[in-house]
Each structure stands twice: as C-alpha cells, then as structure tokens.
Motif scaffolding. Structure first.
Motif, PDB file in Angstrom:
ATOM      1  N   LEU A 479       0.867  -1.169   0.000  1.00 25.81           N
ATOM      2  CA  LEU A 479       0.000   0.000   0.000  1.00 25.81           C
ATOM      3  C   LEU A 479       0.908   1.224   0.000  1.00 25.81           C
ATOM      4  O   LEU A 479       1.883   1.270   0.747  1.00 25.81           O
ATOM      5  CB  LEU A 479      -0.863  -0.034   1.263  1.00 25.81           C
ATOM      6  CG  LEU A 479      -2.080   0.866   1.354  1.00 25.81           C
ATOM      7  CD1 LEU A 479      -3.049   0.575   0.219  1.00 25.81           C
ATOM      8  CD2 LEU A 479      -2.768   0.648   2.700  1.00 25.81           C
ATOM      9  N   THR A 480       0.586   2.212  -0.824  1.00 29.50           N
ATOM     10  CA  THR A 480       1.400   3.421  -0.755  1.00 29.50           C
ATOM     11  C   THR A 480       1.117   4.114   0.569  1.00 29.50           C
ATOM     12  O   THR A 480       0.042   3.948   1.163  1.00 29.50           O
ATOM     13  CB  THR A 480       1.084   4.403  -1.901  1.00 29.50           C
ATOM     14  OG1 THR A 480      -0.248   4.886  -1.719  1.00 29.50           O
ATOM     15  CG2 THR A 480       1.229   3.743  -3.257  1.00 29.50           C
ATOM     16  N   PRO A 502       6.852  -4.271  12.303  1.00 27.90           N
ATOM     17  CA  PRO A 502       6.565  -5.641  11.879  1.00 27.90           C
ATOM     18  C   PRO A 502       5.153  -6.052  12.291  1.00 27.90           C
ATOM     19  O   PRO A 502       4.744  -5.714  13.408  1.00 27.90           O
ATOM     20  CB  PRO A 502       7.612  -6.464  12.614  1.00 27.90           C
ATOM     21  CG  PRO A 502       8.731  -5.492  12.880  1.00 27.90           C
ATOM     22  CD  PRO A 502       8.070  -4.162  13.065  1.00 27.90           C
ATOM     23  N   PRO A 503       4.393  -6.733  11.444  1.00 25.54           N
ATOM     24  CA  PRO A 503       4.819  -7.334  10.179  1.00 25.54           C
ATOM     25  C   PRO A 503       4.862  -6.357   9.001  1.00 25.54           C
ATOM     26  O   PRO A 503       4.994  -6.820   7.872  1.00 25.54           O
ATOM     27  CB  PRO A 503       3.746  -8.400   9.945  1.00 25.54           C
ATOM     28  CG  PRO A 503       2.521  -7.812  10.559  1.00 25.54           C
ATOM     29  CD  PRO A 503       2.988  -7.041  11.746  1.00 25.54           C
ATOM     30  N   LEU A 504       4.725  -5.069   9.270  1.00 27.13           N
ATOM     31  CA  LEU A 504       4.792  -4.128   8.156  1.00 27.13           C
ATOM     32  C   LEU A 504       6.210  -3.607   8.002  1.00 27.13           C
ATOM     33  O   LEU A 504       6.997  -3.606   8.947  1.00 27.13           O
ATOM     34  CB  LEU A 504       3.833  -2.955   8.394  1.00 27.13           C
ATOM     35  CG  LEU A 504       2.378  -3.335   8.610  1.00 27.13           C
ATOM     36  CD1 LEU A 504       1.546  -2.094   8.873  1.00 27.13           C
ATOM     37  CD2 LEU A 504       1.848  -4.078   7.398  1.00 27.13           C
ATOM     38  N   ARG A 505       6.501  -3.165   6.801  1.00 30.40           N
ATOM     39  CA  ARG A 505       7.836  -2.700   6.498  1.00 30.40           C
ATOM     40  C   ARG A 505       7.684  -1.663   5.408  1.00 30.40           C
ATOM     41  O   ARG A 505       6.802  -1.778   4.561  1.00 30.40           O
ATOM     42  CB  ARG A 505       8.639  -3.897   5.967  1.00 30.40           C
ATOM     43  CG  ARG A 505      10.115  -3.748   5.925  1.00 30.40           C
ATOM     44  CD  ARG A 505      10.725  -5.158   5.866  1.00 30.40           C
ATOM     45  NE  ARG A 505      10.199  -5.928   4.741  1.00 30.40           N
ATOM     46  CZ  ARG A 505      10.704  -5.887   3.507  1.00 30.40           C
ATOM     47  NH1 ARG A 505      11.715  -5.108   3.230  1.00 30.40           N
ATOM     48  NH2 ARG A 505      10.186  -6.628   2.541  1.00 30.40           N
ATOM     49  N   ARG A 506       8.549  -0.660   5.442  1.00 34.56           N
ATOM     50  CA  ARG A 506       8.491   0.358   4.381  1.00 34.56           C
ATOM     51  C   ARG A 506       9.570   0.111   3.376  1.00 34.56           C
ATOM     52  O   ARG A 506      10.716  -0.137   3.733  1.00 34.56           O
ATOM     53  CB  ARG A 506       8.719   1.737   5.006  1.00 34.56           C
ATOM     54  CG  ARG A 506       7.449   2.544   4.957  1.00 34.56           C
ATOM     55  CD  ARG A 506       7.719   3.985   4.844  1.00 34.56           C
ATOM     56  NE  ARG A 506       8.017   4.371   3.463  1.00 34.56           N
ATOM     57  CZ  ARG A 506       8.009   5.633   3.082  1.00 34.56           C
ATOM     58  NH1 ARG A 506       7.711   6.559   3.923  1.00 34.56           N
ATOM     59  NH2 ARG A 506       8.303   5.932   1.832  1.00 34.56           N
ATOM     60  N   ILE A 511       4.218   0.335   1.697  1.00 33.55           N
ATOM     61  CA  ILE A 511       4.212  -0.416   2.951  1.00 33.55           C
ATOM     62  C   ILE A 511       3.946  -1.863   2.584  1.00 33.55           C
ATOM     63  O   ILE A 511       2.937  -2.189   1.952  1.00 33.55           O
ATOM     64  CB  ILE A 511       3.146   0.101   3.918  1.00 33.55           C
ATOM     65  CG1 ILE A 511       3.337   1.600   4.117  1.00 33.55           C
ATOM     66  CG2 ILE A 511       3.237  -0.628   5.250  1.00 33.55           C
ATOM     67  CD1 ILE A 511       2.172   2.244   4.806  1.00 33.55           C
ATOM     68  N   LEU A 512       4.873  -2.729   2.943  1.00 36.23           N
ATOM     69  CA  LEU A 512       4.792  -4.142   2.584  1.00 36.23           C
ATOM     70  C   LEU A 512       4.506  -4.964   3.820  1.00 36.23           C
ATOM     71  O   LEU A 512       4.726  -4.528   4.949  1.00 36.23           O
ATOM     72  CB  LEU A 512       6.116  -4.606   1.983  1.00 36.23           C
ATOM     73  CG  LEU A 512       6.679  -3.736   0.859  1.00 36.23           C
ATOM     74  CD1 LEU A 512       8.078  -4.197   0.504  1.00 36.23           C
ATOM     75  CD2 LEU A 512       5.763  -3.810  -0.355  1.00 36.23           C
TER      76      LEU A 512
END
Ligand code: GDP
Ligand code: MG
Length: 645
Positions: A479-480, A502-506, A511-512
């Motif tokens: 997601l941007t 975590p679990p998100l990462r830029r 955002i992954l």
C-alpha cells in the motif's frame, strides 16, 4: 496617571525600572451606592474611576488604577467595578480575573438585590478569598448587617472571611481594613510569571498622536516592551510600545497586575469589549466548548439577576437570593440559550446539556480560552462551569452526546494531556499548548501526540489495510503511504511512517507485509501471510507454472515457514524450497505431460508447460515422488498415473 506623558517619553527600557515589589489585584463587589468607590478612595487616596459612557473616547482619569502600598512594599490594586445596568456582567468580568474580592454592604441599606447577585457570581466563579466590609458605619449601627452578611457570605465559596465595619467619611475602621487587606494580600497565590498572557480589554482609547492605549488586568504571565501580542478575534498582531502600571512606565510587568499598554498596530477604534490581547500560539480561539456545570445546590443555583431577591435585611433568608429552583440532587436544567461570560467576554450562547452536568456551548465570535478556565452561565440563575474541552469534536452520531458526557464526567477540573488525547486520539503538541497544557507525553511523530490506545488501534488498522491491498485484484505488492494515510484518516503521512512496524515494512514508498518473527515457532498462517498468498495465487492464475522467484517471495514476506504453513493449509503447492505453485498445478502438469509422446525429455516437458528450467526440473522431481511420472534410466520420463481433476 498620565498616559500622554508616558508616550511622549517613548519606550526607553534603560530608564525604566521593572517593578520589583509584588502586586496583587482584587475586585470590589456589592450593591450600587453602598460605598465601594468611596472606600477604595479612602483607602488609596485615589479616585478609582472607571470606563463608563462618559468616557467613550478619552482616557478616564485613573481608570481602574487605584492601589494601596502595603507595609511590605507590595501593592494591592483595586478593580472598582462601575455601577450601571450591566453591573452583574461587569462584576463577573472583574471577579473572573482576580483571586479575591472586597465585598461591600452598606450599614444603613443592608443586604440588597445586587448583594445577592454579586455573591452568586463570586460563588459560581469559585472565588474563595476576600473580605466583607460593612460601609457607611457612621450612618447606622453596622452590627446587624455584619451578622447577616457574614452568614450569607459564609454560605458562598468565600466561606468564613474577615468582616469589618468602616466609614469612608469618618475613617473609622480603615486602619483595621488596611491590616486585613495586608493579611489577605499575603495569602494570595503568586501566579507563574511564565504563564501565557491574556489581557481582557477594559477600555481602549487614543492618546495624543502616540497611538492606542488599552487597560486591563494581567492575571499571570509577563508582558515586556516590544512583545508581539495578538488582538482577538482577528489575531491582528500588535506590538507593546509602552507599559504602565501603578502610574509608572515600566519595561516589563508580571501578573497579577493592572496594566495600561500602549499598542502599535491597531487603532483604538478597532478595540472593543470582549476582545483580549493574547500571546500568540498559547490560546485556543474557540466558539464551541464542552463544560462541566458546577454542582447545583442551595448556594449556587440561586440569584437570578433581576429576579426575585430579598429586599431589605429580613433575617432568615435561606440563601443569597432565596431562589433555588434546580438541583438538590435533581437533574440540572439549562435553557437552550444562555449568556456566557468568560473573562471579559460576554455573549449569547446556545447550550446543549449532553448528560449529567456536561454541556456543550456554541456561540458566534470566537474567544481565547484554555481548558480549566472558569466561565459563568446565566439563564434563570447564575451557574459556574469549568471548561473541559476548547476544541471538542462534533457530535454527529446518534448517542454521541451521551457517550461524550460519560467520558467528560470523569475528567478533572484541570484536564491533563492524557484526558484530551483519550478524547481526540491525536493532537499536535502546539494545539495542546494552545489549550493550556504544556506537559505531554513523547510525540509519536514530529509534534504529534497520540493516545496509546488509539495509536495501537491505528497500527492494527494499518496492517489490515495493507493486507487487504495486497490481496486485492489486481494484486498490489503493498500500500502506498498516501493510500494508507487516507485509509486511516490521518492528517499527515509521517504518522503512517511511525505506525509501520513488523509485520509491516516500508520500502520504496510502499508499505509491505512481512511475516511476524517466526522464532516463536507459530505454525499458523498469519493474516499477513494469508494476504501474501492471495497475491501469489493471483499471479499464478494467469501463469500456472511461473513460480515466483526468491526475491518476489521475500518481498511478499513469505519465508519457508510461511510457505510450509500455506502448503499444509492447502493454499499453496510447495514443490521445493524455492518453487511454489497454486494447488492443482501438479494435476494440470500431469494432464499436460500425459498429452506428450511418451517418454519425454525434461526439455520437452518444460516447453509443454511453458515454463523455465528453474521450475520444470523440481516440478518433474515432485511428480516423480508423487508417482505421477516415472524417471527412466536414460533420464526421460513417462506418465504412469495421470492425476485426476
Ligand atoms: N456617610 C457616609 N457616606 C458614604 C460612605 N461611603 C460612601 N458614602 C457615600 O455613599 C454614596 C455612594 O458611594 P459610592 O462609593 O459611590 O458607592 P458605590 O456605588 O458602591 O461605588 C456616595 O454619596 C458616597 O459619598 C461612608 O462611609 N459614610
Ligand atoms: Mg462606584
């Protein structure tokens, strides 16, 4: 006091002494004609003077500047409230800015209607310090009035105060009053010299050709020559060109003090009642507040201005005004339209009782307020209220009022950063400062402060939004940040950045999802991994044997453990550590290979499946193990048991 001279001299800080002695300011209150002004004059030797209709343009001599020099060298300045039809408002404005009152009743007139009204105002504002003075003691025996007034005053927020009989004419009791005032002044709080400046305008006028002069009370904080302040509500910037207090020019003045300020940047014609001079950035200019009404009891629910009040001095009056329609445990009542008095501002406000003692007030022209400010509401009676929120969120949903009230009921009279953050979720530190709160937790990003619960909730919602995005058709790798900001309704992208954990990462503006730390050994497929799996399946639907490469798997956050879990869950078909296909890809491969001339080479199989060697070899080995194909000694294969489906 000669403002013209002060201006002719011009600001010359070097020649001016800063007031070293302390100052306190108290206000007079009491029925018109009971001798307040005469008393101040007898005490100070100065004609107090006030702004009234006689002096709409020029400076009234000695406007509100009468003071007593105490034996300590400190000064006690008086705000002597003028007597006219808007008397109660004037008293409220004056008393609202000082910590103590000089309550005056005439020996020969006794307790009167305005005595009740003023006491109700004092009580509603919660003023707890003062003196009771029975004046004109040369005209009648002050004894009975002293006794009666003492009782009435004792029932107010003033409680038991020193009571004295005096005569401004004969001088009787004046030395004792001066001593009592000295003791009172010594007990008054010394406010913070660093407090934000707010001076409600008493009067403004033009002086010769040296500009605009205004008078007012500085309750706390410090004004210095050259300071830039703003005039509400326009927030027009003005510069302090001269300062006078106690009749002398000074370079700086700390509250509490009576002040006469020369201002550059505004014409006196643009200054009027209800305006204030404020330190920029330190006040919230607002036209809507949430307040908690003072508890209604016998004492405070009374005293309707102009309403029924006991005339004369009949003993046994129940309260200051004897009219106590609401309260005593009953639900508080509030008319839809009230007069709101906040400091020197007075306006008609719409009132909405939300629940219990919590009300929302709205009005037209914004005024500078802080949470914790005391305001007065006048409808049929006088009620005090404490400001809980100066920037309350709109109450649009059904039941929003009641739930807001339930929260606000538990707030302290001086709300803390945590209270406001709980309500607002996010606030800039500067906005909180403008609400009157300088102590706050660590910002989460930039100057943004967050309620911990709300912040945790946002983090969860961000993870959900990213998961949903990568699972969508067509699938997105992430997601941007801007899309995430919009999805969460956040005011700034940097808040999104601060939420990525975590679990998100830029990465690269996206955002992954990554997997949660698997060291803990959870074998369940996380929501993040499930979302990543959906992305893979979307890819594979178009090209069933185009297994994602290691880089793509890493970007999607799918590690061996997650792939294993997805395989066991039947979501993916794990061919090898590196090769992942959609479930059913094995059956499809079997059917394709069964269509080839038997036996066939690996290269023929690869071409038939339109895939790469990277995928074909492990896939064939997988099919061998599954018994679909058989590998012959010459390395060719044949299909032995074509899978069903
Ligand atoms: N005899 C006598 N007259 C007084 C005394 N104090 C005030 N007065 C008079 O009472 C009237 C009202 O006084 P004033 O100070 O204007 O009352 P205020 O409206 O409360 O400020 C004036 O005529 C005063 O001269 C006093 O102690 N003794
Ligand atoms: Mg007077």
């Amino acid at each position: 006091m000669l403002p013209a001279q002060a201006h002719a001299a011009g600001p010359n800080p070097a020649s001016m002494v800063t007031l070293v002695a302390g100052m306190q300011v108290i206000a007079t209150a009491g029925h018109t004609g009971h001798g307040k002004s005469a008393l101040v004059q007898a005490l100070t030797g100065m004609v107090p003077g006030h702004l009234d209709e006689e002096h709409p343009r020029g400076p009234p001599a000695g406007l509100g500047h009468a003071w007593l020099t105490l034996p300590s060298g400190d000064h006690l300045a008086f705000i002597d409230v003028p007597g006219h039809e808007r008397f109660v408002a004037a008293v409220a404005a004056a008393v609202g800015q000082v910590p103590a009152v000089l309550f005056v009743v005439a020996a020969d007139h006794g307790w009167q209607a305005q005595s009740s009204e003023h006491l109700a105002v004092i009580d509603a504002l919660g003023i707890s310090r003062g003196l009771l003075v029975v004046t004109r003691a040369d005209l009648a025996d002050p004894g009975p009035v002293l006794a009666e007034a003492s009782d009435l005053v004792a029932a107010s927020s003033l409680g038991q105060v020193e009571a004295l009989a005096v005569s401004a004419v004969t001088g009787r009791g004046l030395p004792a009053l001066a001593s009592a005032l000295t003791r009172l002044a010594g007990r008054l709080p010394v406010p913070d010299a660093g407090a934000p400046v707010r001076i409600w305008l008493d009067a403004a006028f033009a002086v010769a050709d040296s500009g605009t002069v205004m008078t007012g009370t500085l309750p706390a904080g410090t004004v210095r020559l050259g300071d830039e302040l703003a005039v509400t509500p326009s927030m027009r910037p003005v510069r302090v060109q001269s300062i006078q207090s106690l009749g002398e020019p000074v370079a700086e003045l700390a509250g509490p003090a009576r002040a006469l300020l020369g201002l550059r940047g505004v014409s006196h014609e643009r200054l009027g009642p209800g305006m204030a001079l404020v330190q920029p950035g330190r006040w919230t200019l607002t036209d809507v507040i949430d307040v908690r009404l003072a508890a209604t009891d016998e004492r405070t629910s009374s005293a309707a201005p102009g309403g029924t009040a006991p005339g004369g001095t009949a003993p046994g009056d129940a309260g200051p005004a004897g009219t106590a329609p609401a309260g005593r445990g009953g639900a508080p009542r509030l008319l839809r339209t009230v007069t709101l008095q906040a400091g020197g501002a007075r306006m008609v406000a719409r009132a909405r009782l939300l629940n219990g003692r919590i009300a929302r007030l709205t009005w037209r022209e914004p005024i500078p307020l802080h949470v914790g400010d005391r305001v007065l509401l006048r409808d049929q009676g006088v009620r005090g209220a404490v400001v809980l929120d100066v920037a309350p969120p709109p109450l649009s949903r059904r039941g929003a009022g009641a739930s807001a009230a339930a929260d606000l009921e538990s707030w302290p009279d001086l709300p803390l950063a945590s209270d406001l953050l709980r309500r607002h979720g996010l606030l800039r530190a500067s906005a909180l400062l403008a609400m009157g709160i300088s102590e706050h937790p660590e910002p989460v990003a930039g100057e943004w402060l967050a309620d911990p619960g709300y912040w945790a909730d946002l983090a969860g919602r961000l993870a959900e939004a990213v998961t949903a995005a990568v699972g969508r058709e067509p699938p997105a790798p992430g997601l941007t940040v801007e899309a995430a900001r919009a999805a969460l309704g956040l005011p700034e992208r940097r808040l999104v950045d601060a939420l990525v954990r975590p679990p998100l990462r830029r990465r690269d503006g996206l955002i992954l999802l990554t997997l949660p730390d698997t060291a803990g050994g959870t074998r369940e497929l996380s929501a993040a991994a499930a979302a990543a799996v959906r992305v893979l399946l979307a890819d594979l639907a178009a090209a069933p044997f185009a297994s994602p490469d290691a880089d793509r798997l890493r970007r999607l956050g799918l590690d061996l453990q997650a792939i294993g879990a997805a395989d066991r869950a039947g979501l993916l078909l794990r061919i090898s550590d590196q090769i992942v296909l959609a479930p059913g890809a094995d059956a499809l491969a079997g059917r394709i290979l069964a269509g080839l001339p038997q036996p066939f080479t690996a290269a023929e199989a690869r071409q038939a499946m339109r895939t790469t060697r990277r995928v074909a070899i492990p896939l064939l080995e997988f099919l061998d193990r599954a018994g679909v194909t058989q590998r012959l000694p010459d390395d060719r294969r044949r299909v032995v048991s074509p899978p069903a489906g």
